[in-house]
Design an enzyme around this catalytic site. Structure first.
Site, PDB file in Angstrom:
ATOM      1  N   GLU A 115     -23.391   9.688  48.779  1.00 37.14           N
ATOM      2  CA  GLU A 115     -23.472  10.689  49.862  1.00 37.14           C
ATOM      3  C   GLU A 115     -22.721  10.113  51.044  1.00 37.14           C
ATOM      4  O   GLU A 115     -23.278   9.363  51.848  1.00 37.14           O
ATOM      5  CB  GLU A 115     -24.942  10.933  50.243  1.00 37.14           C
ATOM      6  CG  GLU A 115     -25.790  11.526  49.153  1.00 37.14           C
ATOM      7  CD  GLU A 115     -25.517  13.006  48.912  1.00 37.14           C
ATOM      8  OE1 GLU A 115     -24.701  13.608  49.650  1.00 37.14           O
ATOM      9  OE2 GLU A 115     -26.114  13.555  47.976  1.00 37.14           O
ATOM     10  N   CYS A 130     -23.819  13.530  59.249  1.00 38.71           N
ATOM     11  CA  CYS A 130     -22.760  13.651  58.245  1.00 38.71           C
ATOM     12  C   CYS A 130     -22.239  15.085  58.218  1.00 38.71           C
ATOM     13  O   CYS A 130     -21.091  15.344  57.883  1.00 38.71           O
ATOM     14  CB  CYS A 130     -23.272  13.246  56.879  1.00 38.71           C
ATOM     15  SG  CYS A 130     -24.801  14.075  56.457  1.00 38.71           S
ATOM     16  N   GLY A 154     -19.002   3.591  50.361  1.00 38.80           N
ATOM     17  CA  GLY A 154     -19.150   4.324  49.097  1.00 38.80           C
ATOM     18  C   GLY A 154     -18.121   3.911  48.066  1.00 38.80           C
ATOM     19  O   GLY A 154     -18.427   3.809  46.870  1.00 38.80           O
ATOM     20  N   GLY A 156     -23.728   6.733  53.301  1.00 36.07           N
ATOM     21  CA  GLY A 156     -23.036   6.016  54.374  1.00 36.07           C
ATOM     22  C   GLY A 156     -21.571   6.385  54.422  1.00 36.07           C
ATOM     23  O   GLY A 156     -21.175   7.470  53.982  1.00 36.07           O
ATOM     24  N   SER A 157     -20.782   5.456  54.923  1.00 39.44           N
ATOM     25  CA  SER A 157     -19.358   5.729  55.149  1.00 39.44           C
ATOM     26  C   SER A 157     -18.568   5.729  53.835  1.00 39.44           C
ATOM     27  O   SER A 157     -19.028   5.203  52.812  1.00 39.44           O
ATOM     28  CB  SER A 157     -18.794   4.648  56.055  1.00 39.44           C
ATOM     29  OG  SER A 157     -18.992   3.397  55.442  1.00 39.44           O
TER      30      SER A 157
HETATM   31  P1  NAD Z   1     -22.400   2.450  56.728  1.00 40.76           P
HETATM   32  O1  NAD Z   1     -21.481   2.779  55.609  1.00 40.76           O
HETATM   33  O2  NAD Z   1     -21.931   1.502  57.761  1.00 40.76           O
HETATM   34  O3  NAD Z   1     -23.789   1.882  56.167  1.00 40.76           O
HETATM   35  C1  NAD Z   1     -24.595   2.630  55.286  1.00 40.76           C
HETATM   36  C2  NAD Z   1     -25.465   1.693  54.468  1.00 40.76           C
HETATM   37  O4  NAD Z   1     -24.630   1.002  53.540  1.00 40.76           O
HETATM   38  C3  NAD Z   1     -26.185   0.626  55.280  1.00 40.76           C
HETATM   39  O5  NAD Z   1     -27.486   0.442  54.775  1.00 40.76           O
HETATM   40  C4  NAD Z   1     -25.337  -0.609  55.029  1.00 40.76           C
HETATM   41  O6  NAD Z   1     -26.016  -1.826  55.197  1.00 40.76           O
HETATM   42  C5  NAD Z   1     -24.942  -0.387  53.575  1.00 40.76           C
HETATM   43  N1  NAD Z   1     -23.773  -1.144  53.113  1.00 40.76           N
HETATM   44  C6  NAD Z   1     -22.670  -1.462  53.804  1.00 40.76           C
HETATM   45  N2  NAD Z   1     -21.823  -2.179  53.028  1.00 40.76           N
HETATM   46  C7  NAD Z   1     -22.410  -2.298  51.818  1.00 40.76           C
HETATM   47  C8  NAD Z   1     -22.045  -2.936  50.596  1.00 40.76           C
HETATM   48  N3  NAD Z   1     -20.905  -3.607  50.464  1.00 40.76           N
HETATM   49  N4  NAD Z   1     -22.890  -2.854  49.559  1.00 40.76           N
HETATM   50  C9  NAD Z   1     -24.053  -2.173  49.657  1.00 40.76           C
HETATM   51  N5  NAD Z   1     -24.466  -1.571  50.793  1.00 40.76           N
HETATM   52  C10 NAD Z   1     -23.656  -1.637  51.871  1.00 40.76           C
HETATM   53  O7  NAD Z   1     -22.793   3.858  57.414  1.00 40.76           O
HETATM   54  P2  NAD Z   1     -23.573   4.138  58.766  1.00 40.76           P
HETATM   55  O8  NAD Z   1     -22.708   3.801  59.933  1.00 40.76           O
HETATM   56  O9  NAD Z   1     -24.951   3.584  58.698  1.00 40.76           O
HETATM   57  O10 NAD Z   1     -23.737   5.734  58.676  1.00 40.76           O
HETATM   58  C11 NAD Z   1     -22.753   6.644  59.053  1.00 40.76           C
HETATM   59  C12 NAD Z   1     -22.010   7.172  57.849  1.00 40.76           C
HETATM   60  O11 NAD Z   1     -22.914   7.700  56.878  1.00 40.76           O
HETATM   61  C13 NAD Z   1     -21.098   8.338  58.196  1.00 40.76           C
HETATM   62  O12 NAD Z   1     -19.899   8.212  57.506  1.00 40.76           O
HETATM   63  C14 NAD Z   1     -21.891   9.550  57.742  1.00 40.76           C
HETATM   64  O13 NAD Z   1     -21.100  10.688  57.497  1.00 40.76           O
HETATM   65  C15 NAD Z   1     -22.511   9.017  56.490  1.00 40.76           C
HETATM   66  N6  NAD Z   1     -23.681   9.799  56.091  1.00 40.76           N
HETATM   67  C16 NAD Z   1     -23.560  10.603  54.998  1.00 40.76           C
HETATM   68  C17 NAD Z   1     -24.627  11.399  54.614  1.00 40.76           C
HETATM   69  C18 NAD Z   1     -24.526  12.316  53.421  1.00 40.76           C
HETATM   70  O14 NAD Z   1     -25.568  12.733  52.939  1.00 40.76           O
HETATM   71  N7  NAD Z   1     -23.350  12.649  52.935  1.00 40.76           N
HETATM   72  C19 NAD Z   1     -25.836  11.345  55.319  1.00 40.76           C
HETATM   73  C20 NAD Z   1     -25.931  10.497  56.422  1.00 40.76           C
HETATM   74  C21 NAD Z   1     -24.834   9.726  56.786  1.00 40.76           C
END
Ligand code: NAD
Length: 505
Positions: A261, A295, A244, A239-240
């Site tokens: 990631e 990503c 992370g 995720g973001s």
């Molecule tokens: P996000 O960070 O908003 O959410 C990702 C996940 O994290 C969701 O399941 C969310 O519920 C969970 N989450 C959020 N806060 C949390 C916390 N405090 N504790 C535990 N879990 C929590 O991201 P998004 O908008 O769903 O996805 C887009 C982002 O993901 C972009 O930044 C993109 O670059 C990244 N991404 C990275 C990869 C990679 O492999 N590097 C792959 C896909 C997406």
């Protein structure tokens, strides 16, 4: 749509919790999955409460004690059966992914293909979880390392790859002998339920229901329970950067392990000797594919100044031919963004770009004549000092930045906090090898004459710096899902100590 949802076991209202069996009525809030193409409701999901969370964790721990003792090649055989099920439902699941995320059908089906590929990879891997044998410094001693399963692990996934990222983790972790607790993004809950419905009959038939579990809920609730939970030795989170950093610090505090990631800010360097037509094709797919919500999306083009005008004109022409619309329709190359917030974020970024001296030379409007979260992809002539270049805007904005020589190009390329994917387009061996050398790209992925997006599962996937340093999928990424044990066996009648130490002799 009804037949499709029926095939995947999606009802109007679904349980979002699986703990070896579907929990009938989870106690959490109701989450509605919205089709971003027309803003209509697809179906709803009952999310998990703390009580449901406890059921999932205790079941995963119980199943782990049995699963870890089942031989790895036999675990692989179950992944083979899962792979066959994915093949059977590729069309339906790919379509659901398109419906829920807004990515075009070819990409939805491509995502399922990636799930098949990693399942197949896991089958082979199940016979190759190998450790080294080392020569002992002591006579008649044998030293080797072996790899043991870790436990029940947490997999947190982002909205943009609602099936593939789970599969990268789950298939590998499962052959390693771990059980999996999956917390998908609450923006795309139906794909997760469909995936669970596809794998359940296989796991149940083999007597291993509950190796892969599902818990749908918010990051601030279920996500937080998972990352604080000492019983979960590994959290793999995609995720973001903001998410992370939170996951890394909470899990680090309890000395757990993470695979992070996170976001990318990927650039391609275009040298003046590049094959321009090939470059344009790769750049357009990289920047506009999944509506700029990968990503690995190409966000910055670092272009040798003498070809900037020629390349810009070609990209503009290619952008003008991109059909935007219903992601399920043939010929459409770009669907909507995931939600209204994503559109608003893109508009805010475009305002910042103007304030920082960038010029929008193509697109960038919100498409108001359509229902749904549609935008035009934007092309921006940027100056390398603009602060916004340091950020990942999760939308189809492509910056063009001019450079004079390769040294400047690599400096601009590496001058961002993220380090996921990178590319150079050139016919020169010297340019290519410089980009791939220690003084070249600082990213986890570096390609020549291939765009930044569209990785194959055989390699380890992940990035450096603020992208988090995690690696998933192929190569030896499996090692993160196991614990290493170094073992020394004495088959002599003596008791020599290491380093030749004499103790009371
Ligand atoms: P996000 O960070 O908003 O959410 C990702 C996940 O994290 C969701 O399941 C969310 O519920 C969970 N989450 C959020 N806060 C949390 C916390 N405090 N504790 C535990 N879990 C929590 O991201 P998004 O908008 O769903 O996805 C887009 C982002 O993901 C972009 O930044 C993109 O670059 C990244 N991404 C990275 C990869 C990679 O492999 N590097 C792959 C896909 C997406």
């Amino acid at each position: 749509m009804k037949t499709l949802l029926k095939e995947l076991g999606i009802k109007t209202l679904n349980s979002g919790v699986y703990a070896g069996h579907w929990i009938n009525k989870p106690d959490g809030d109701t989450i509605v999955s919205i089709n971003p193409y027309n803003e209509t409701e697809i179906a709803a999901v009952l999310s998990a409460s703390k009580k449901d969370y406890e059921k999932v964790v205790s079941n995963s721990l119980e199943v782990f004690s049995k699963w870890r003792m089942y031989p790895a090649p036999k675990r692989g055989e179950i992944m083979r059966q899962i792979s066959l099920e994915f093949r059977k439902h590729k069309k339906a699941l790919g379509t659901l992914i398109s419906l829920e995320t807004g990515k075009i059908l070819a990409e939805g089906e491509g995502e399922v293909q990636e799930m098949i590929d990693i399942a197949d990879f896991a089958v082979g891997l199940s016979r190759q979880l190998c450790g080294f044998t080392m020569h002992s410094e002591r006579e008649k001693h044998r030293m080797y390392e072996q790899w043991h399963p870790l436990g029940a692990i947490g997999v947190i996934t982002a909205f943009n790859f609602p099936g593939a990222v789970w599969a990268w983790n789950a298939m590998i972790a499962a052959v390693c002998g771990d059980t999996i607790i999956w917390k998908p993004s609450a923006k795309v809950p139906l794909t997760a339920i469909a995936v669970q419905n596809i794998i359940n009959p296989v796991l149940e038939k083999n007597g291993f229901a509950g190796v892969m579990n599902l818990i749908i809920g918010g990051g601030e609730t279920i996500g937080e329970y998972l990352i604080h939970d000492k019983r979960i030795p590994l959290i793999s989170a995609t995720g973001s950067f903001v998410m992370g950093r939170r996951v890394g610090s909470v899990v680090g505090e309890r000395l757990g392990r993470t695979i992070l990631e996170l976001g990318g800010n990927n650039a391609a360097i275009i040298m003046d000797d590049a094959n321009i037509d090939l470059t344009v094709r790769a750049v357009v797919f990289g920047a506009v594919g999944t509506a700029g919500q990968r990503c690995t999306t190409t966000r910055r083009l670092v272009v040798q100044e003498n070809i900037l005008e020629q390349l810009t004109n070609k990209i503009k022409k290619a952008y003008a031919s991109i059909k935007i619309g219903n992601p399920l329709e043939k010929g459409i190359l770009m669907g909507p963004l995931i939600d209204k917030q994503a559109v608003d974020n893109m508009m805010i970024a475009l305002e910042k770009i103007k304030n920082q001296g960038g010029s929008i030379i193509y697109g960038g409007s919100r498409l108001k004549n359509k229902k749904g979260y549609f935008v035009e992809p934007a092309l921006v002539l940027a100056k390398k000092e603009m602060p916004i270049l340091q950020e990942e805007t999760f939308a189809p904005i492509l910056y063009l930045i001019a450079f004079r020589d390769i040294k400047e190009a690599i400096e601009v390329h590496n001058n961002v906090p993220q380090g996921l994917s990178s590319a150079m387009f050139t016919k020169s061996l010297i340019n290519a090898e410089t980009f791939l050398s220690h003084e070249g790209s600082d990213c986890g992925i570096a390609n020549i004459n291939i765009g930044t997006s569209g990785a194959e599962i055989g390699g380890a996937f992940g990035g450096e710096k603020d992208t988090g340093g995690g690696r998933e999928a192929g190569s030896d990424a499996w090692k993160a899902y196991m614990r290493r044990q170094t073992t020394t066996i004495n088959f002599s009648n003596k008791m020599p100590l290491a380093q030749g130490i004499k103790f009371g002799d």
